[in-house]
Design an enzyme around this catalytic site. Structure first.
Site, PDB file in Angstrom:
ATOM      1  N   ARG A 122     -11.321  -7.075   4.591  1.00  0.00           N
ATOM      2  CA  ARG A 122     -10.095  -7.779   3.960  1.00  0.00           C
ATOM      3  C   ARG A 122     -10.650  -8.939   3.576  1.00  0.00           C
ATOM      4  NH1 ARG A 122      -5.673  -4.097   5.317  1.00  0.00           N
ATOM      5  NH2 ARG A 122      -5.166  -3.612   3.180  1.00  0.00           N
ATOM      6  N   GLN A 127     -11.641  -7.540  -2.492  1.00  0.00           N
ATOM      7  CA  GLN A 127     -10.207  -7.319  -2.663  1.00  0.00           C
ATOM      8  C   GLN A 127     -10.117  -6.287  -3.738  1.00  0.00           C
ATOM      9  OE1 GLN A 127      -8.335 -11.022  -3.450  1.00  0.00           O
ATOM     10  NE2 GLN A 127      -6.422 -10.275  -2.450  1.00  0.00           N
ATOM     11  N   ASP A 130     -10.724  -2.631  -2.430  1.00  0.00           N
ATOM     12  CA  ASP A 130      -9.614  -2.616  -1.154  1.00  0.00           C
ATOM     13  C   ASP A 130      -8.889  -1.269  -1.300  1.00  0.00           C
ATOM     14  OD1 ASP A 130      -7.942  -2.519   0.856  1.00  0.00           O
ATOM     15  OD2 ASP A 130      -7.667  -4.749   0.903  1.00  0.00           O
ATOM     16  N   SER A 133      -5.111  -1.395   0.343  1.00  0.00           N
ATOM     17  CA  SER A 133      -4.293  -2.080  -0.100  1.00  0.00           C
ATOM     18  C   SER A 133      -3.810  -1.264  -1.509  1.00  0.00           C
ATOM     19  CB  SER A 133      -4.704  -3.393  -0.543  1.00  0.00           C
ATOM     20  OG  SER A 133      -5.053  -4.185   0.483  1.00  0.00           O
ATOM     21  N   TYR A 228      -5.020  -7.880  10.761  1.00  0.00           N
ATOM     22  CA  TYR A 228      -4.469  -6.967  11.312  1.00  0.00           C
ATOM     23  C   TYR A 228      -3.562  -7.373  12.445  1.00  0.00           C
ATOM     24  CZ  TYR A 228      -6.970  -3.907   8.254  1.00  0.00           C
ATOM     25  OH  TYR A 228      -7.488  -3.111   7.244  1.00  0.00           O
TER      26      TYR A 228
HETATM   27  P1  NAD Z   1      -1.194  -2.267   8.241  1.00  0.00           P
HETATM   28  O1  NAD Z   1      -0.669  -1.276   7.273  1.00  0.00           O
HETATM   29  O2  NAD Z   1      -2.049  -2.376   9.210  1.00  0.00           O
HETATM   30  O3  NAD Z   1       0.319  -2.886   9.033  1.00  0.00           O
HETATM   31  C1  NAD Z   1       1.364  -3.042   8.351  1.00  0.00           C
HETATM   32  C2  NAD Z   1       2.297  -4.048   9.105  1.00  0.00           C
HETATM   33  O4  NAD Z   1       2.623  -3.971  10.272  1.00  0.00           O
HETATM   34  C3  NAD Z   1       1.406  -5.439   9.351  1.00  0.00           C
HETATM   35  O5  NAD Z   1       1.751  -6.385   8.432  1.00  0.00           O
HETATM   36  C4  NAD Z   1       1.712  -5.704  10.808  1.00  0.00           C
HETATM   37  O6  NAD Z   1       1.515  -6.970  11.042  1.00  0.00           O
HETATM   38  C5  NAD Z   1       2.950  -4.993  10.878  1.00  0.00           C
HETATM   39  N1  NAD Z   1       3.172  -4.720  12.248  1.00  0.00           N
HETATM   40  C6  NAD Z   1       2.484  -4.166  13.301  1.00  0.00           C
HETATM   41  N2  NAD Z   1       3.128  -3.975  14.627  1.00  0.00           N
HETATM   42  C7  NAD Z   1       4.262  -4.403  14.296  1.00  0.00           C
HETATM   43  C8  NAD Z   1       5.558  -4.586  15.078  1.00  0.00           C
HETATM   44  N3  NAD Z   1       5.522  -4.191  16.209  1.00  0.00           N
HETATM   45  N4  NAD Z   1       6.632  -4.965  14.290  1.00  0.00           N
HETATM   46  C9  NAD Z   1       6.744  -5.203  13.102  1.00  0.00           C
HETATM   47  N5  NAD Z   1       5.543  -5.235  12.319  1.00  0.00           N
HETATM   48  C10 NAD Z   1       4.551  -4.682  12.912  1.00  0.00           C
HETATM   49  O7  NAD Z   1      -1.217  -3.899   7.341  1.00  0.00           O
HETATM   50  P2  NAD Z   1      -1.813  -3.715   5.945  1.00  0.00           P
HETATM   51  O8  NAD Z   1      -0.864  -3.880   5.019  1.00  0.00           O
HETATM   52  O9  NAD Z   1      -3.160  -3.026   5.903  1.00  0.00           O
HETATM   53  O10 NAD Z   1      -2.355  -5.362   5.857  1.00  0.00           O
HETATM   54  C11 NAD Z   1      -2.952  -5.918   7.204  1.00  0.00           C
HETATM   55  C12 NAD Z   1      -3.394  -7.641   6.956  1.00  0.00           C
HETATM   56  O11 NAD Z   1      -4.358  -7.496   5.873  1.00  0.00           O
HETATM   57  C13 NAD Z   1      -2.118  -8.092   5.927  1.00  0.00           C
HETATM   58  O12 NAD Z   1      -2.393  -9.546   6.718  1.00  0.00           O
HETATM   59  C14 NAD Z   1      -2.715  -8.237   4.818  1.00  0.00           C
HETATM   60  O13 NAD Z   1      -1.960  -9.415   3.827  1.00  0.00           O
HETATM   61  C15 NAD Z   1      -4.051  -8.364   5.018  1.00  0.00           C
HETATM   62  N6  NAD Z   1      -4.505  -8.222   3.825  1.00  0.00           N
HETATM   63  C16 NAD Z   1      -5.759  -9.028   3.394  1.00  0.00           C
HETATM   64  C17 NAD Z   1      -6.518  -8.654   2.147  1.00  0.00           C
HETATM   65  C18 NAD Z   1      -7.617  -9.536   1.636  1.00  0.00           C
HETATM   66  O14 NAD Z   1      -7.470 -10.788   1.998  1.00  0.00           O
HETATM   67  N7  NAD Z   1      -8.304  -9.269   0.659  1.00  0.00           N
HETATM   68  C19 NAD Z   1      -6.159  -7.377   1.460  1.00  0.00           C
HETATM   69  C20 NAD Z   1      -5.378  -6.783   1.979  1.00  0.00           C
HETATM   70  C21 NAD Z   1      -4.532  -6.926   3.013  1.00  0.00           C
END
Ligand code: NAD
Length: 377
Positions: A122, A127, A130, A133, A228
Protein backbone atom coordinates in the site's frame (compact mmCIF):
# COMPACT_ATOMS: atom_id res chain seq x y z
CA UNK A 1 7.00 -13.36 -24.20
CA UNK A 2 3.57 -14.99 -24.40
CA UNK A 3 0.99 -13.49 -22.06
CA UNK A 4 -1.87 -15.99 -21.66
CA UNK A 5 -5.27 -15.20 -20.21
CA UNK A 6 -7.74 -18.04 -19.46
CA UNK A 7 -11.43 -17.38 -18.77
CA UNK A 8 -12.46 -17.28 -15.12
CA UNK A 9 -14.14 -20.46 -13.93
CA UNK A 10 -15.23 -19.54 -10.38
CA UNK A 11 -19.02 -19.67 -10.10
CA UNK A 12 -20.55 -16.20 -10.33
CA UNK A 13 -17.32 -14.55 -11.49
CA UNK A 14 -18.18 -12.05 -14.21
CA UNK A 15 -14.93 -10.08 -14.31
CA UNK A 16 -12.09 -10.55 -16.73
CA UNK A 17 -8.44 -9.82 -15.97
CA UNK A 18 -7.88 -8.22 -19.36
CA UNK A 19 -9.98 -5.77 -21.33
CA UNK A 20 -9.39 -5.24 -25.06
CA UNK A 21 -7.84 -1.85 -24.25
CA UNK A 22 -5.40 -3.51 -21.84
CA UNK A 23 -4.64 -6.22 -24.44
CA UNK A 24 -3.61 -3.49 -26.88
CA UNK A 25 -1.36 -1.94 -24.20
CA UNK A 26 0.41 -5.28 -23.65
CA UNK A 27 0.75 -5.79 -27.41
CA UNK A 28 2.35 -2.37 -27.64
CA UNK A 29 5.06 -3.55 -25.20
CA UNK A 30 5.96 -6.27 -27.70
CA UNK A 31 4.24 -9.21 -25.99
CA UNK A 32 2.19 -11.84 -27.73
CA UNK A 33 -1.24 -11.83 -26.08
CA UNK A 34 -3.30 -15.05 -26.22
CA UNK A 35 -6.76 -15.16 -24.69
CA UNK A 36 -9.34 -17.89 -24.27
CA UNK A 37 -12.36 -17.43 -26.54
CA UNK A 38 -15.25 -15.92 -24.59
CA UNK A 39 -12.87 -14.31 -22.09
CA UNK A 40 -14.68 -10.99 -21.69
CA UNK A 41 -18.28 -11.97 -22.34
CA UNK A 42 -19.32 -11.72 -18.68
CA UNK A 43 -18.03 -8.17 -18.55
CA UNK A 44 -19.43 -7.10 -21.92
CA UNK A 45 -16.32 -7.46 -24.14
CA UNK A 46 -16.73 -9.45 -27.36
CA UNK A 47 -14.16 -11.83 -28.83
CA UNK A 48 -13.99 -9.55 -31.87
CA UNK A 49 -12.89 -6.62 -29.69
CA UNK A 50 -9.92 -8.67 -28.38
CA UNK A 51 -8.99 -9.74 -31.92
CA UNK A 52 -9.16 -6.10 -32.99
CA UNK A 53 -6.80 -5.20 -30.15
CA UNK A 54 -4.28 -7.69 -31.56
CA UNK A 55 -4.88 -10.66 -29.24
CA UNK A 56 -4.86 -14.24 -30.50
CA UNK A 57 -7.99 -16.18 -29.49
CA UNK A 58 -8.04 -19.89 -28.74
CA UNK A 59 -10.58 -22.38 -27.45
CA UNK A 60 -7.84 -24.70 -26.16
CA UNK A 61 -7.61 -23.79 -22.46
CA UNK A 62 -4.97 -26.36 -21.56
CA UNK A 63 -2.81 -25.43 -24.54
CA UNK A 64 -3.18 -21.76 -23.63
CA UNK A 65 -2.04 -22.33 -20.04
CA UNK A 66 0.85 -24.55 -21.13
CA UNK A 67 2.10 -21.88 -23.52
CA UNK A 68 2.02 -18.85 -21.20
CA UNK A 69 5.25 -17.26 -19.97
CA UNK A 70 3.05 -14.89 -18.01
CA UNK A 71 -0.48 -15.96 -17.02
CA UNK A 72 -3.04 -13.40 -15.85
CA UNK A 73 -6.22 -14.13 -13.91
CA UNK A 74 -8.64 -12.47 -11.55
CA UNK A 75 -8.86 -15.40 -9.14
CA UNK A 76 -6.54 -18.14 -7.94
CA UNK A 77 -5.91 -21.06 -10.31
CA UNK A 78 -7.80 -24.32 -9.84
CA UNK A 79 -5.61 -26.94 -8.16
CA UNK A 80 -5.90 -29.30 -11.14
CA UNK A 81 -4.69 -26.63 -13.57
CA UNK A 82 -1.46 -25.81 -11.75
CA UNK A 83 0.38 -28.71 -13.43
CA UNK A 84 -0.47 -27.18 -16.82
CA UNK A 85 1.58 -24.08 -16.04
CA UNK A 86 5.05 -23.90 -17.57
CA UNK A 87 8.00 -24.36 -15.16
CA UNK A 88 9.62 -20.93 -14.85
CA UNK A 89 6.43 -19.07 -15.85
CA UNK A 90 4.93 -16.20 -13.87
CA UNK A 91 1.33 -16.31 -12.63
CA UNK A 92 -0.41 -13.11 -11.53
CA UNK A 93 -3.80 -13.16 -9.79
CA UNK A 94 -5.59 -12.66 -6.52
CA UNK A 95 -4.42 -15.72 -4.59
CA UNK A 96 -5.73 -15.51 -1.03
CA UNK A 97 -2.36 -16.93 0.12
CA UNK A 98 -3.04 -17.04 3.86
CA UNK A 99 -6.04 -19.33 3.30
CA UNK A 100 -4.59 -21.28 0.36
CA UNK A 101 -1.45 -22.82 1.78
CA UNK A 102 -1.81 -26.10 -0.13
CA UNK A 103 -2.34 -24.34 -3.44
CA UNK A 104 0.64 -22.04 -2.84
CA UNK A 105 2.81 -25.09 -2.04
CA UNK A 106 1.67 -26.75 -5.24
CA UNK A 107 2.46 -23.66 -7.31
CA UNK A 108 5.93 -23.49 -5.73
CA UNK A 109 6.53 -27.19 -6.46
CA UNK A 110 5.51 -26.60 -10.09
CA UNK A 111 8.37 -24.08 -10.36
CA UNK A 112 5.97 -21.23 -11.08
CA UNK A 113 6.55 -17.71 -9.74
CA UNK A 114 3.22 -16.56 -8.31
CA UNK A 115 2.43 -12.92 -7.68
CA UNK A 116 -0.46 -12.30 -5.31
CA UNK A 117 -2.35 -9.11 -6.11
CA UNK A 118 -3.53 -8.92 -2.47
CA UNK A 119 0.08 -8.41 -1.45
CA UNK A 120 0.81 -5.36 -3.61
CA UNK A 121 2.22 -2.94 -1.01
CA UNK A 122 0.00 0.00 0.00
CA UNK A 123 2.58 2.56 -1.12
CA UNK A 124 2.22 5.62 -3.31
CA UNK A 125 4.37 4.06 -6.04
CA UNK A 126 2.26 0.91 -6.13
CA UNK A 127 -1.09 2.68 -5.96
CA UNK A 128 -1.93 2.14 -9.63
CA UNK A 129 -1.39 -1.61 -9.19
CA UNK A 130 -3.51 -1.86 -6.04
CA UNK A 131 -6.27 -4.32 -6.95
CA UNK A 132 -7.64 -4.53 -3.41
CA UNK A 133 -8.38 -0.81 -3.58
CA UNK A 134 -9.72 -0.79 -7.13
CA UNK A 135 -12.17 -3.59 -6.30
CA UNK A 136 -13.04 -2.40 -2.77
CA UNK A 137 -13.93 1.00 -4.17
CA UNK A 138 -16.57 -0.56 -6.45
CA UNK A 139 -17.76 -2.88 -3.66
CA UNK A 140 -18.35 0.19 -1.46
CA UNK A 141 -20.35 1.89 -4.20
CA UNK A 142 -22.40 -1.24 -4.78
CA UNK A 143 -23.06 -1.66 -1.04
CA UNK A 144 -24.65 1.79 -0.85
CA UNK A 145 -26.71 1.09 -3.99
CA UNK A 146 -27.89 -2.25 -2.54
CA UNK A 147 -28.79 -0.55 0.74
CA UNK A 148 -30.85 2.03 -1.13
CA UNK A 149 -32.56 -0.71 -3.14
CA UNK A 150 -33.51 -2.79 -0.07
CA UNK A 151 -34.48 0.13 2.17
CA UNK A 152 -38.16 0.85 2.60
CA UNK A 153 -37.57 4.59 2.26
CA UNK A 154 -35.62 6.89 -0.03
CA UNK A 155 -32.20 8.33 0.88
CA UNK A 156 -32.60 12.06 0.16
CA UNK A 157 -34.76 14.61 1.93
CA UNK A 158 -37.75 15.52 -0.19
CA UNK A 159 -40.12 18.40 0.43
CA UNK A 160 -43.33 17.95 -1.49
CA UNK A 161 -46.94 19.16 -1.34
CA UNK A 162 -47.64 15.93 0.50
CA UNK A 163 -45.16 16.74 3.22
CA UNK A 164 -41.49 16.40 3.99
CA UNK A 165 -39.59 13.13 3.75
CA UNK A 166 -36.59 13.12 6.06
CA UNK A 167 -33.24 11.87 4.76
CA UNK A 168 -32.30 8.26 5.55
CA UNK A 169 -29.80 7.76 8.36
CA UNK A 170 -26.85 5.63 7.28
CA UNK A 171 -24.15 4.29 9.60
CA UNK A 172 -20.94 3.05 7.98
CA UNK A 173 -18.78 0.79 10.11
CA UNK A 174 -15.17 0.38 8.94
CA UNK A 175 -13.86 3.17 6.78
CA UNK A 176 -11.22 1.66 4.54
CA UNK A 177 -11.43 2.05 0.78
CA UNK A 178 -14.86 0.37 0.54
CA UNK A 179 -16.28 2.24 3.53
CA UNK A 180 -15.14 5.60 2.17
CA UNK A 181 -16.82 4.93 -1.16
CA UNK A 182 -19.98 3.73 0.61
CA UNK A 183 -20.04 7.03 2.54
CA UNK A 184 -19.47 9.08 -0.63
CA UNK A 185 -22.19 7.22 -2.54
CA UNK A 186 -24.74 7.39 0.30
CA UNK A 187 -24.01 11.12 0.65
CA UNK A 188 -24.49 11.64 -3.10
CA UNK A 189 -27.86 9.90 -2.78
CA UNK A 190 -28.74 12.39 -0.07
CA UNK A 191 -28.49 10.30 3.11
CA UNK A 192 -27.30 11.62 6.46
CA UNK A 193 -24.18 9.57 7.18
CA UNK A 194 -22.26 8.74 10.35
CA UNK A 195 -19.20 6.48 10.33
CA UNK A 196 -16.79 4.77 12.68
CA UNK A 197 -13.36 3.15 12.36
CA UNK A 198 -10.82 2.09 14.97
CA UNK A 199 -8.03 3.95 13.15
CA UNK A 200 -8.16 7.55 14.40
CA UNK A 201 -6.66 8.94 11.14
CA UNK A 202 -9.97 8.11 9.45
CA UNK A 203 -11.91 10.82 11.28
CA UNK A 204 -10.57 13.56 9.01
CA UNK A 205 -11.40 11.57 5.85
CA UNK A 206 -14.96 10.94 7.06
CA UNK A 207 -15.49 14.61 7.82
CA UNK A 208 -14.07 15.68 4.47
CA UNK A 209 -16.87 13.69 2.82
CA UNK A 210 -19.44 15.64 4.82
CA UNK A 211 -20.25 12.76 7.16
CA UNK A 212 -20.09 12.66 10.95
CA UNK A 213 -17.58 10.57 12.86
CA UNK A 214 -18.72 8.52 15.84
CA UNK A 215 -16.20 8.75 18.66
CA UNK A 216 -15.58 5.66 20.79
CA UNK A 217 -12.75 5.51 23.29
CA UNK A 218 -11.16 2.07 22.92
CA UNK A 219 -7.74 3.03 24.23
CA UNK A 220 -4.78 1.97 22.11
CA UNK A 221 -5.87 0.54 18.72
CA UNK A 222 -2.97 1.29 16.37
CA UNK A 223 -2.35 0.16 12.81
CA UNK A 224 0.21 -1.93 10.95
CA UNK A 225 2.99 -0.30 8.94
CA UNK A 226 0.90 -0.99 5.81
CA UNK A 227 -1.94 1.07 7.27
CA UNK A 228 -4.17 -1.88 8.21
CA UNK A 229 -6.15 -2.04 11.44
CA UNK A 230 -4.93 -4.32 14.21
CA UNK A 231 -7.34 -6.84 15.71
CA UNK A 232 -9.00 -5.53 18.88
CA UNK A 233 -8.88 -7.29 22.22
CA UNK A 234 -12.08 -8.98 23.41
CA UNK A 235 -12.62 -6.20 25.93
CA UNK A 236 -12.27 -3.53 23.22
CA UNK A 237 -14.79 -5.34 21.00
CA UNK A 238 -17.30 -5.34 23.88
CA UNK A 239 -16.85 -1.60 24.44
CA UNK A 240 -17.26 -0.96 20.72
CA UNK A 241 -20.45 -3.00 20.44
CA UNK A 242 -21.94 -1.27 23.45
CA UNK A 243 -21.11 2.16 22.01
CA UNK A 244 -22.65 1.30 18.63
CA UNK A 245 -25.92 -0.07 20.01
CA UNK A 246 -27.74 3.26 20.01
CA UNK A 247 -26.61 4.41 16.58
CA UNK A 248 -27.54 1.07 15.00
CA UNK A 249 -31.01 1.24 16.58
CA UNK A 250 -31.40 4.76 15.27
CA UNK A 251 -30.16 4.08 11.71
CA UNK A 252 -32.19 3.10 8.66
CA UNK A 253 -29.14 1.55 7.07
CA UNK A 254 -25.95 0.05 8.47
CA UNK A 255 -23.13 -0.71 6.04
CA UNK A 256 -20.51 -2.87 7.74
CA UNK A 257 -17.08 -2.99 6.11
CA UNK A 258 -14.70 -3.63 9.00
CA UNK A 259 -11.82 -5.95 8.15
CA UNK A 260 -8.52 -6.98 9.64
CA UNK A 261 -6.13 -7.98 6.83
CA UNK A 262 -5.39 -11.71 6.68
CA UNK A 263 -7.87 -12.57 9.45
CA UNK A 264 -11.53 -13.38 9.92
CA UNK A 265 -13.67 -10.25 10.09
CA UNK A 266 -14.68 -9.18 13.62
CA UNK A 267 -18.35 -9.74 14.56
CA UNK A 268 -19.43 -6.24 15.55
CA UNK A 269 -23.20 -6.20 14.99
CA UNK A 270 -24.73 -8.74 17.36
CA UNK A 271 -28.19 -10.31 17.43
CA UNK A 272 -29.02 -8.02 20.35
CA UNK A 273 -28.13 -4.96 18.23
CA UNK A 274 -30.21 -6.28 15.32
CA UNK A 275 -33.13 -6.80 17.72
CA UNK A 276 -33.02 -3.12 18.56
CA UNK A 277 -33.19 -1.99 14.91
CA UNK A 278 -36.43 -0.76 13.35
CA UNK A 279 -38.37 -3.10 11.06
CA UNK A 280 -37.65 -2.03 7.48
CA UNK A 281 -34.05 -1.13 8.14
CA UNK A 282 -31.20 -2.70 6.19
CA UNK A 283 -27.79 -4.02 7.14
CA UNK A 284 -25.31 -4.63 4.33
CA UNK A 285 -22.39 -6.84 5.37
CA UNK A 286 -19.44 -6.10 3.11
CA UNK A 287 -17.22 -8.36 5.18
CA UNK A 288 -19.29 -11.48 4.44
CA UNK A 289 -16.48 -13.10 2.43
CA UNK A 290 -14.22 -13.14 5.46
CA UNK A 291 -16.91 -14.37 7.86
CA UNK A 292 -18.99 -11.21 8.23
CA UNK A 293 -19.36 -8.33 10.68
CA UNK A 294 -22.99 -9.19 11.34
CA UNK A 295 -24.13 -12.07 13.51
CA UNK A 296 -26.24 -14.50 11.50
CA UNK A 297 -25.45 -13.06 8.07
CA UNK A 298 -26.13 -15.61 5.30
CA UNK A 299 -23.40 -15.89 2.70
CA UNK A 300 -24.49 -14.50 -0.69
CA UNK A 301 -28.10 -14.14 0.44
CA UNK A 302 -30.49 -11.50 1.65
CA UNK A 303 -32.12 -12.53 4.93
CA UNK A 304 -35.16 -11.05 6.55
CA UNK A 305 -34.77 -11.06 10.34
CA UNK A 306 -37.94 -9.85 12.03
CA UNK A 307 -38.27 -7.14 9.38
CA UNK A 308 -34.58 -6.17 9.28
CA UNK A 309 -32.98 -7.10 5.97
CA UNK A 310 -29.45 -8.48 6.26
CA UNK A 311 -27.75 -8.27 2.89
CA UNK A 312 -24.89 -10.76 2.69
CA UNK A 313 -24.45 -10.70 -1.07
CA UNK A 314 -20.89 -11.64 -1.95
CA UNK A 315 -18.48 -10.56 -4.70
CA UNK A 316 -20.00 -7.11 -5.09
CA UNK A 317 -17.50 -5.97 -7.78
CA UNK A 318 -18.93 -8.78 -9.97
CA UNK A 319 -22.20 -6.81 -10.09
CA UNK A 320 -20.42 -4.06 -12.04
CA UNK A 321 -18.08 -6.28 -14.05
CA UNK A 322 -17.28 -3.88 -16.84
CA UNK A 323 -15.81 -1.23 -14.59
CA UNK A 324 -14.37 -3.80 -12.17
CA UNK A 325 -12.54 -5.46 -15.08
CA UNK A 326 -11.40 -2.13 -16.45
CA UNK A 327 -9.70 -1.11 -13.21
CA UNK A 328 -8.33 -4.59 -12.42
CA UNK A 329 -6.84 -4.83 -15.92
CA UNK A 330 -5.34 -1.37 -15.44
CA UNK A 331 -3.74 -2.62 -12.18
CA UNK A 332 -2.20 -5.56 -14.05
CA UNK A 333 -0.95 -3.45 -16.95
CA UNK A 334 0.65 -0.98 -14.51
CA UNK A 335 2.44 -3.87 -12.76
CA UNK A 336 3.63 -5.40 -16.02
CA UNK A 337 4.79 -2.06 -17.44
CA UNK A 338 6.76 -1.32 -14.28
CA UNK A 339 8.77 -4.54 -14.56
CA UNK A 340 8.92 -4.75 -18.33
CA UNK A 341 12.37 -4.77 -19.87
CA UNK A 342 12.03 -3.21 -23.36
CA UNK A 343 15.30 -4.57 -24.86
CA UNK A 344 14.39 -8.20 -24.12
CA UNK A 345 10.61 -7.58 -24.21
CA UNK A 346 10.14 -9.62 -21.04
CA UNK A 347 8.72 -9.18 -17.54
CA UNK A 348 11.70 -9.23 -15.19
CA UNK A 349 11.28 -10.38 -11.59
CA UNK A 350 13.44 -7.74 -9.92
CA UNK A 351 13.49 -9.22 -6.46
CA UNK A 352 15.31 -6.26 -4.95
CA UNK A 353 12.31 -4.04 -5.74
CA UNK A 354 10.00 -3.39 -2.76
CA UNK A 355 6.82 -3.94 -4.80
CA UNK A 356 7.88 -7.37 -6.04
CA UNK A 357 9.36 -8.28 -2.68
CA UNK A 358 5.93 -7.57 -1.21
CA UNK A 359 3.79 -9.50 -3.68
CA UNK A 360 5.96 -12.36 -4.99
CA UNK A 361 4.81 -15.48 -3.17
CA UNK A 362 6.64 -18.36 -4.83
CA UNK A 363 9.85 -18.49 -6.86
CA UNK A 364 12.44 -21.11 -7.84
CA UNK A 365 10.45 -23.92 -6.20
CA UNK A 366 10.20 -22.11 -2.84
CA UNK A 367 7.68 -20.02 -0.92
CA UNK A 368 9.56 -16.73 -0.73
CA UNK A 369 7.11 -14.25 0.76
CA UNK A 370 8.15 -12.90 4.16
CA UNK A 371 4.58 -12.22 5.36
CA UNK A 372 3.46 -15.68 4.37
CA UNK A 373 6.49 -17.36 5.92
CA UNK A 374 5.93 -15.39 9.11
CA UNK A 375 2.28 -16.51 9.04
CA UNK A 376 0.79 -13.05 9.57
CA UNK A 377 0.35 -9.77 7.63
P1 NAD B 1 -9.56 -3.22 5.11
O1 NAD B 1 -10.49 -3.73 4.05
O2 NAD B 1 -8.47 -4.09 5.60
O3 NAD B 1 -10.43 -2.81 6.38
C1 NAD B 1 -11.53 -1.96 6.28
C2 NAD B 1 -11.58 -1.02 7.44
O4 NAD B 1 -12.02 -1.71 8.61
C3 NAD B 1 -10.24 -0.40 7.82
O5 NAD B 1 -10.34 0.99 7.69
C4 NAD B 1 -10.04 -0.83 9.27
O6 NAD B 1 -9.39 0.17 10.04
C5 NAD B 1 -11.46 -1.06 9.70
N1 NAD B 1 -11.64 -1.85 10.93
C6 NAD B 1 -11.00 -2.97 11.36
N2 NAD B 1 -11.48 -3.38 12.54
C7 NAD B 1 -12.48 -2.51 12.88
C8 NAD B 1 -13.37 -2.40 13.95
N3 NAD B 1 -13.34 -3.25 14.99
N4 NAD B 1 -14.25 -1.38 13.95
C9 NAD B 1 -14.30 -0.49 12.94
N5 NAD B 1 -13.50 -0.55 11.89
C10 NAD B 1 -12.59 -1.53 11.85
O7 NAD B 1 -8.98 -1.81 4.70
P2 NAD B 1 -8.54 -1.28 3.27
O8 NAD B 1 -9.71 -0.65 2.63
O9 NAD B 1 -7.86 -2.36 2.53
O10 NAD B 1 -7.53 -0.14 3.68
C11 NAD B 1 -6.53 -0.36 4.68
C12 NAD B 1 -5.66 0.85 4.80
O11 NAD B 1 -4.81 0.98 3.68
C13 NAD B 1 -6.36 2.17 4.90
O12 NAD B 1 -5.59 2.96 5.77
C14 NAD B 1 -6.27 2.76 3.55
O13 NAD B 1 -6.39 4.15 3.55
C15 NAD B 1 -4.86 2.31 3.24
N6 NAD B 1 -4.60 2.33 1.82
C16 NAD B 1 -3.46 2.95 1.40
C17 NAD B 1 -3.15 2.96 0.05
C18 NAD B 1 -1.91 3.62 -0.43
O14 NAD B 1 -1.28 4.33 0.29
N7 NAD B 1 -1.51 3.36 -1.65
C19 NAD B 1 -3.99 2.35 -0.86
C20 NAD B 1 -5.15 1.73 -0.38
C21 NAD B 1 -5.43 1.73 0.97
Amino acid sequence: MIIAIPSETHSGETRTPLTPEAAAQLKALGAMVTVQAGLGLGAGFSDASYAQAGAVLTADREGLLRSGDLVLRVRKPAMEEVSWLKRGSIHISLLDPFQEKELVRKIADAGVSAISMEFIPRTTRAQKMDALSSQANLAGYEAAILAARYANKIFPMLTTAAGTLLPAKVFVLGVGVAGLQAIATAKRLGARVTAYDTRPVVEEQVKSLGAQFLKIDLGETGQTQDGYARALTEAQVLIQREAMKKICADSDVVIAAAQVFGRRAPVLITAEMLDAMKPGSVVVDLAVETGGNVEGVAYDRVRDRYGVKIVGLANLPCRVPRHASQVYAANLVALIETFWDPPTQTFVLRRDDDILRGCLVTHGGQIVNEKLLAGSP
